[in-house]
Write a protein that holds these residues in place. Structure first.
Motif, PDB file in Angstrom:
ATOM      1  N   SER A 180       1.440  10.667  -6.776  1.00  0.00           N
ATOM      2  CA  SER A 180       1.043   9.977  -5.549  1.00  0.00           C
ATOM      3  C   SER A 180      -0.403   9.508  -5.701  1.00  0.00           C
ATOM      4  CB  SER A 180       1.182  10.879  -4.323  1.00  0.00           C
ATOM      5  OG  SER A 180       0.255  11.943  -4.391  1.00  0.00           O
TER       6      SER A 180
ATOM      7  N   LEU B 114      -9.369   3.294  -4.537  1.00  0.00           N
ATOM      8  CA  LEU B 114      -8.629   4.464  -4.993  1.00  0.00           C
ATOM      9  C   LEU B 114      -9.641   5.387  -5.657  1.00  0.00           C
ATOM     10  CD1 LEU B 114      -5.938   5.921  -5.371  1.00  0.00           C
ATOM     11  CD2 LEU B 114      -5.639   4.667  -7.511  1.00  0.00           C
TER      12      LEU B 114
ATOM     13  N   TRP C 295       2.409   1.788  -3.416  1.00  0.00           N
ATOM     14  CA  TRP C 295       1.458   2.315  -4.394  1.00  0.00           C
ATOM     15  C   TRP C 295       1.065   3.753  -4.078  1.00  0.00           C
ATOM     16  CZ3 TRP C 295       1.218   1.250  -9.073  1.00  0.00           C
ATOM     17  CH2 TRP C 295       1.335  -0.049  -9.564  1.00  0.00           C
ATOM     18  N   CYS C 296       0.943   4.106  -2.815  1.00  0.00           N
ATOM     19  CA  CYS C 296       0.632   5.504  -2.464  1.00  0.00           C
ATOM     20  C   CYS C 296       1.729   6.442  -2.941  1.00  0.00           C
ATOM     21  CB  CYS C 296       0.407   5.645  -0.957  1.00  0.00           C
ATOM     22  SG  CYS C 296      -1.193   5.010  -0.418  1.00  0.00           S
ATOM     23  N   ASP C 297       2.973   5.967  -2.894  1.00  0.00           N
ATOM     24  CA  ASP C 297       4.112   6.751  -3.385  1.00  0.00           C
ATOM     25  C   ASP C 297       4.314   6.592  -4.892  1.00  0.00           C
ATOM     26  OD1 ASP C 297       4.646   7.565  -0.803  1.00  0.00           O
ATOM     27  OD2 ASP C 297       6.214   6.061  -0.480  1.00  0.00           O
TER      28      ASP C 297
ATOM     29  N   CYS D  93       0.837  -1.204   0.000  1.00  0.00           N
ATOM     30  CA  CYS D  93       0.000   0.000   0.000  1.00  0.00           C
ATOM     31  C   CYS D  93       0.874   1.257   0.000  1.00  0.00           C
ATOM     32  CB  CYS D  93      -0.939  -0.009   1.200  1.00  0.00           C
ATOM     33  SG  CYS D  93      -2.039   1.430   1.272  1.00  0.00           S
TER      34      CYS D  93
ATOM     35  N   TRP E  53      -9.202  -3.052  -2.012  1.00  0.00           N
ATOM     36  CA  TRP E  53      -8.718  -1.690  -1.869  1.00  0.00           C
ATOM     37  C   TRP E  53      -9.594  -0.724  -2.642  1.00  0.00           C
ATOM     38  CZ3 TRP E  53      -7.282   0.306  -6.591  1.00  0.00           C
ATOM     39  CH2 TRP E  53      -6.825  -0.588  -7.552  1.00  0.00           C
TER      40      TRP E  53
ATOM     41  N   ASP F 185      -3.900   8.016  -3.273  1.00  0.00           N
ATOM     42  CA  ASP F 185      -4.492   7.828  -1.951  1.00  0.00           C
ATOM     43  C   ASP F 185      -5.179   6.465  -1.905  1.00  0.00           C
ATOM     44  OD1 ASP F 185      -5.330   8.317   0.629  1.00  0.00           O
ATOM     45  OD2 ASP F 185      -7.064   9.506   0.024  1.00  0.00           O
ATOM     46  N   LEU F 186      -4.375   5.416  -2.018  1.00  0.00           N
ATOM     47  CA  LEU F 186      -4.889   4.052  -1.990  1.00  0.00           C
ATOM     48  C   LEU F 186      -5.255   3.678  -0.561  1.00  0.00           C
ATOM     49  CD1 LEU F 186      -5.060   1.423  -3.895  1.00  0.00           C
ATOM     50  CD2 LEU F 186      -3.025   0.732  -2.630  1.00  0.00           C
ATOM     51  N   LYS F 187      -6.435   3.124  -0.398  1.00  0.00           N
ATOM     52  CA  LYS F 187      -6.903   2.716   0.932  1.00  0.00           C
ATOM     53  C   LYS F 187      -7.151   1.218   0.927  1.00  0.00           C
ATOM     54  CE  LYS F 187      -9.204   7.064   2.165  1.00  0.00           C
ATOM     55  NZ  LYS F 187      -8.327   7.845   1.363  1.00  0.00           N
TER      56      LYS F 187
END
Length: 122
Positions: free
Chosen positions: A73, A96, A22-24, A19, A94, A75-77
């Motif tokens: 970037s 996004l 992927w957020c980065d 996570c 997840w 904002d994957l949750k």
């Protein structure tokens, strides 16, 4: 994940790292979790490569750079995840933005992804 046998605790650490990567949008870090001969299946791959399957870590890297390389970037949750020890499969749910997805990943004995498949919905 390095040379480590996957178990539930290792799967949890993998989800956190995956996570964060992927957020980065750190594609190299995401691909580092994959075996050299890994196979990835995705509906988006079909749109971008004319094949739903991308084979080999370097081809997966090139595909993800094409698909996501322009994004700084994300904002994957993580909504939830599960680990099936019997078949060494991690399933991650997840979100996004408005896109929700589930993705499963099968691991080898060294804790590397050898096969993954994503399913997207809204």
């Amino acid at each position: 994940m390095g040379e480590q046998i996957m178990d539930r605790a290792a799967a949890g650490r993998f989800v956190e790292a995956w996570c964060a990567n992927w957020c980065d949008v750190d594609i190299d870090a995401v691909v580092a979790h994959f075996a050299e001969n890994a196979e990835m299946r995705s509906p988006l791959a079909l749109k971008l490569t004319d094949s739903p399957v991308v084979t080999g870590a370097e081809n997966i890297r090139a595909y993800w750079r094409k698909a996501y390389g322009s994004i700084a970037s994300a904002d994957l949750k993580i909504l939830n995840w599960s680990w099936d020890e019997t078949i060494a499969r991690l399933t991650v749910w997840w979100q996004l933005g408005d896109t929700r997805a589930s993705e499963f990943m099968d691991f080898d004995g060294a804790g590397r992804v050898v096969r993954s498949e994503a399913f997207y919905g809204k």
